[in-house]
Write an enzyme that holds these catalytic residues in place. Structure first.
Site, PDB file in Angstrom:
ATOM      1  N   CYS A 114       0.847  -1.193   0.000  1.00  0.00           N
ATOM      2  CA  CYS A 114       0.000   0.000   0.000  1.00  0.00           C
ATOM      3  C   CYS A 114       0.883   1.244   0.000  1.00  0.00           C
ATOM      4  O   CYS A 114       1.890   1.301   0.710  1.00  0.00           O
ATOM      5  CB  CYS A 114      -0.920   0.021   1.221  1.00  0.00           C
ATOM      6  SG  CYS A 114      -1.981  -1.435   1.352  1.00  0.00           S
ATOM      7  N   HIS A 263      26.749 -15.863 -14.679  1.00  0.00           N
ATOM      8  CA  HIS A 263      25.289 -15.837 -14.592  1.00  0.00           C
ATOM      9  C   HIS A 263      24.852 -15.545 -13.164  1.00  0.00           C
ATOM     10  O   HIS A 263      25.568 -15.823 -12.203  1.00  0.00           O
ATOM     11  CB  HIS A 263      24.700 -17.170 -15.067  1.00  0.00           C
ATOM     12  CG  HIS A 263      23.231 -17.110 -15.350  1.00  0.00           C
ATOM     13  ND1 HIS A 263      22.277 -17.332 -14.372  1.00  0.00           N
ATOM     14  CD2 HIS A 263      22.546 -16.828 -16.484  1.00  0.00           C
ATOM     15  CE1 HIS A 263      21.082 -17.199 -14.903  1.00  0.00           C
ATOM     16  NE2 HIS A 263      21.212 -16.892 -16.182  1.00  0.00           N
ATOM     17  N   SER A 289      21.646 -14.643 -19.087  1.00  0.00           N
ATOM     18  CA  SER A 289      22.425 -15.239 -20.178  1.00  0.00           C
ATOM     19  C   SER A 289      22.523 -14.343 -21.402  1.00  0.00           C
ATOM     20  O   SER A 289      23.520 -14.377 -22.129  1.00  0.00           O
ATOM     21  CB  SER A 289      21.833 -16.595 -20.562  1.00  0.00           C
ATOM     22  OG  SER A 289      20.454 -16.470 -20.858  1.00  0.00           O
ATOM     23  N   ILE A 373      16.594 -18.680 -25.512  1.00  0.00           N
ATOM     24  CA  ILE A 373      18.040 -18.496 -25.603  1.00  0.00           C
ATOM     25  C   ILE A 373      18.811 -19.572 -24.850  1.00  0.00           C
ATOM     26  O   ILE A 373      19.962 -19.871 -25.173  1.00  0.00           O
ATOM     27  CB  ILE A 373      18.436 -17.087 -25.108  1.00  0.00           C
ATOM     28  CG1 ILE A 373      19.873 -16.775 -25.530  1.00  0.00           C
ATOM     29  CG2 ILE A 373      18.214 -16.954 -23.595  1.00  0.00           C
ATOM     30  CD1 ILE A 373      20.282 -15.329 -25.357  1.00  0.00           C
ATOM     31  N   ASN A 374      18.176 -20.199 -23.860  1.00  0.00           N
ATOM     32  CA  ASN A 374      18.853 -21.218 -23.050  1.00  0.00           C
ATOM     33  C   ASN A 374      18.939 -22.550 -23.783  1.00  0.00           C
ATOM     34  O   ASN A 374      18.454 -23.582 -23.317  1.00  0.00           O
ATOM     35  CB  ASN A 374      18.139 -21.399 -21.716  1.00  0.00           C
ATOM     36  CG  ASN A 374      18.302 -20.198 -20.815  1.00  0.00           C
ATOM     37  OD1 ASN A 374      18.846 -19.173 -21.220  1.00  0.00           O
ATOM     38  ND2 ASN A 374      17.826 -20.301 -19.588  1.00  0.00           N
ATOM     39  N   THR A 518      15.238 -12.794 -14.787  1.00  0.00           N
ATOM     40  CA  THR A 518      15.973 -12.516 -13.560  1.00  0.00           C
ATOM     41  C   THR A 518      16.188 -11.015 -13.390  1.00  0.00           C
ATOM     42  O   THR A 518      16.106 -10.489 -12.274  1.00  0.00           O
ATOM     43  CB  THR A 518      17.329 -13.247 -13.567  1.00  0.00           C
ATOM     44  OG1 THR A 518      17.969 -13.047 -14.837  1.00  0.00           O
ATOM     45  CG2 THR A 518      17.145 -14.734 -13.353  1.00  0.00           C
ATOM     46  N   CYS A 631      20.434 -24.737  -8.755  1.00  0.00           N
ATOM     47  CA  CYS A 631      20.799 -25.549  -9.918  1.00  0.00           C
ATOM     48  C   CYS A 631      22.124 -26.269  -9.684  1.00  0.00           C
ATOM     49  O   CYS A 631      23.167 -25.616  -9.506  1.00  0.00           O
ATOM     50  CB  CYS A 631      20.907 -24.659 -11.150  1.00  0.00           C
ATOM     51  SG  CYS A 631      21.451 -25.553 -12.619  1.00  0.00           S
TER      52      CYS A 631
END
Length: 711
Positions: A114, A263, A289, A373-374, A518, A631
């Site tokens: 708010c 990255h 990337s 793109i990955n 990201t 990852c």
């Protein structure tokens, strides 16, 4: 235009899914008698009439079922003639709302999202009914609070949960202008807070203990870090990096003219060192990337003789190819492992199933393949020879597809390989299909309701690929977010499953969510922090991080930088930023999307061979069998490997041959160099980013096949 920008341009884009009621609505409020001469008119009252209701009318409304109170309130604001009239009604309700005492006007009761300060108190009484009280330092926001309190005070917890925000949308019609629209989201955020308290009351009634919170990091105004949970403690350890390691790395980078592109998803130890080292050596860049290869070219232009790439293999391949195209073939490019650093999405796009998907597209001209793109350069090259191909990112995929449909009549678009992102794109377009032409034109000027409906059956997406990290954000995590974090700011990468996507898109409608890349997530956090710093009022901003946990280092760095930049001679408010890490009991899921995809045996085998597993070893820690969104491939980029590569350069004894990025001298089935053909879809994307149109060469390829367009 990213997903969040689309939502901002047309709020109905992020309306509830299509099976919900099509109209937006808002929970009603039963007012107490107002002080002064202004009152509230009920929709069924004869006109003209005073705005102030009688005591009998107010008592009558209190005795009504909450669902009826909600409907009456919504109808009252729906039939109000203009914004000024609706604002008068809000002010009248605000005048009748009792003030909260100072003991209740505390940070723990603040409603996030708010513009004004809003406080909400809720409890369940002995009769099993919810008792609410609310207040604000803005009179219009107090009016919104009064509406909700009058509608839901005395309701059973289940009745509070039954309120659909779509039933209360007319209340937001009082907004005019950016600030007013932000205030209008107050009702929605207060409703979410009421429903959170109702869930807690049900859990207490049933004897269910409160669930353990997700781990989190809290960044204080002085830059200090407080970690909550063992996983967060493991992350926080590296936010104040070892000075000797920084000196060692910087010395090597300077002496040997080495640039680093990394990255966002790097291990926090590595990112902590890199962030600190950048203050002493400018040729270090941490990004998503897309930007990594561009940064490498700039480093080569500045005189760097080597580029080290901290990412997965398709990223280093990309850097190698773009440097070669830019005339820097003598600049060495090095990975951080002698083993393969894989990626589940890149693997999905190199499968025979994906080739079958592309062959199907080639039999349905005119077709355009939009590839994420990955993926590897080799995949892009082979795809481009089967179907005209353009690369996309999570930031520009929606804009790319809309422009393609606008520019090429009768086109079919084939998106891959991320199944979740494909499903989310289809979801977005279905939402657009029920918008007005004016709303659609704000998103893309060449489209209208007719064109959006026409493109829906011509949008295809691959059904068998996903990111093993974002796959974690399924129903288990979403259920816990709904229960414990529904009133927090929600961030989600475009690769997340549909449940998390929908939840974050709903949060976006009330200024509390973002879906995108990201970089979009980082910008969202920074923008909300800047707004809080401008207000200079004590605040606690809580963000659920719906992407890989490695983002935390860049987030902390950005937050600390903003805190430093806002230091003034005046008294600074106590503002904190909390980043919450969702935890799943099954971080790598075998759950399919619509039953259409799964982790195949080769993927599982690859994961079993991963030598680096991030996080702590038990409890909340991440592993390939359960834990946080982390990852295992990205975590193969260790500080030890980076220092090893830097120390051994220049590689006169060929000890780093296995670390060199692949240079594709192989040829495609049509006899062209993989590197040359694989870069073309990327160059098409660059053209689109610069001009907002597909290049003529690509359009000609789609319509007529290979060959150059005539001028």
């Amino acid at each position: 235009m990213d997903v969040s920008s689309l939502a901002a341009a047309a709020p109905s884009l992020v309306a509830p899914p299509l099976h919900h009621k099509p109209h937006l609505a808002f929970p009603p409020h039963h007012p107490s008698p107002a002080r002064g001469s202004i009152g509230v008119r009920c929709a069924h009252s004869p006109s003209p009439h005073p705005l102030r209701p009688s005591a009998a009318t107010a008592d009558e409304e209190v005795s009504l079922p909450p669902s009826l109170r909600v409907r009456r309130l919504a109808e009252e604001f729906r039939v109000s003639p203009d914004a000024a009239d609706r604002a008068r009604r809000l002010l009248a309700r605000a005048a009748a709302l009792p003030r909260l005492g100072e003991a209740d006007r505390v940070a723990a009761n603040r409603v996030m999202g708010c513009v004004a300060q809003v406080w909400l108190v809720g409890r369940c009484d002995g009769a099993g009914r919810m008792r609410f009280a609310a207040d604000s330092d803005s009179e219009l926001s107090r009016g919104y609070c009064a509406c909700l309190v009058s509608a839901l005070d005395g309701a059973r917890p289940e009745e509070v949960l039954d309120v659909d925000p779509a039933d209360l949308a007319p209340l937001g019609g009082a907004a005019a202008g950016t600030g007013a629209r932000s205030r209008a989201s107050t009702w929605h955020n207060v409703l979410i807070g009421m429903q959170k308290r109702a869930r807690a009351a049900i859990a207490a009634r049933e004897g269910r203990p409160a669930g353990e919170p997700f781990p989190s990091l809290i960044i204080g105004r002085d830059g200090a870090i407080r970690a909550q949970g063992t996983y967060a403690e493991a992350q926080a350890m590296f936010l104040s990096p070892n000075e000797s390691k920084i000196s060692e790395l910087v010395k090597s980078l300077r002496e040997k003219k080495i640039g680093i592109v990394a990255h966002f998803y790097m291990d926090p130890e590595v990112q902590g060192i890199l962030t600190a080292s950048k203050k002493h050596w400018p040729h270090i860049h941490i990004s998503d990337s897309l930007v990594m290869a561009d940064s490498a070219v700039k480093m080569a232009e500045a005189g760097c003789e080597y580029i080290t790439v901290l990412g997965v293999d398709f990223m280093s391949e990309n850097v190698r190819a773009i440097l070669d195209q830019a005339g820097y073939s003598k600049v060495g490019v090095y990975r951080m492992s002698s083993d393969q650093i894989g990626c589940s999405l890149a693997d999905a796009a190199s499968s025979s199933a994906y080739t079958h998907f592309l062959k199907e597209a080639s039999r349905s001209p005119p077709s355009l393949h939009v590839i994420y793109i990955n993926t590897s350069l080799e995949t892009k090259a082979h795809a481009h020879e089967l179907v005209p191909t353009i690369t996309c990112t999570s930031s520009n995929v929606v804009a790319t597809i809309l422009q393609a449909f606008a520019q090429i009549p009768g086109l079919s678009v084939w998106y891959g390989p991320d199944s979740y992102m494909g499903a989310n794109i289809a979801d977005l377009f279905q939402r657009m299909a029920v918008m007005s032409d004016e709303e659609i034109a704000e998103i893309h000027p060449s489209h209208n309701k007719k064109s959006i409906n026409a493109l829906l059956p011509r949008l295809h997406y691959y059904q068998d690929g996903n990111c093993i990290v974002h796959d974690m954000f399924g129903h288990e995590v979403v259920d816990k977010i709904k229960e414990q974090y529904c009133d927090a700011f929600l961030t989600a990468h475009f690769e997340v499953p549909g449940e998390m996507f929908s939840l974050s898109m709903e949060a976006k409608t009330r200024g509390m969510g973002v879906v995108g890349s990201t970089q979009n997530i980082l910008d969202f956090i920074k923008n909300h922090l800047m707004e809080a710093l401008d207000r200079n009022i004590n605040d606690h901003l809580q963000f659920v991080l719906g992407t890989e946990s490695g983002m935390i280092t860049s987030i902390v760095a950005a937050v600390r930088e903003l805190f430093d930049s806002y230091k003034t001679s005046q008294q600074s408010a106590n503002i904190e930023v909390e980043i919450v890490f969702p935890v799943s009991s099954d971080a790598v899921s075998n759950t399919s999307v619509n039953g259409s995809h799964h982790l195949d045996s080769s993927t599982v085998t690859d994961l079993d061979n991963v030598s680096v597993v991030p996080g702590v070893s038990s409890g909340e820690g991440c592993s390939i069998h359960g834990g946080c969104a982390s990852c295992p491939y990205m975590k193969m980029n260790s500080l030890r490997s980076l220092l090893k590569v830097c120390h051994q350069l220049p590689d006169r004894d060929n000890r780093l041959v296995a670390y060199q990025a692949s240079r594709f001298n192989a040829k495609t089935p049509l006899g062209k160099l993989v590197a040359e053909v694989g870069c073309e879809p990327i160059l098409h994307m660059r053209h689109f980013q610069a001009t907002k149109r597909l290049p003529d060469k690509l359009v000609h390829h789609v319509i007529h096949g290979k060959g150059e367009p005539t001028s």
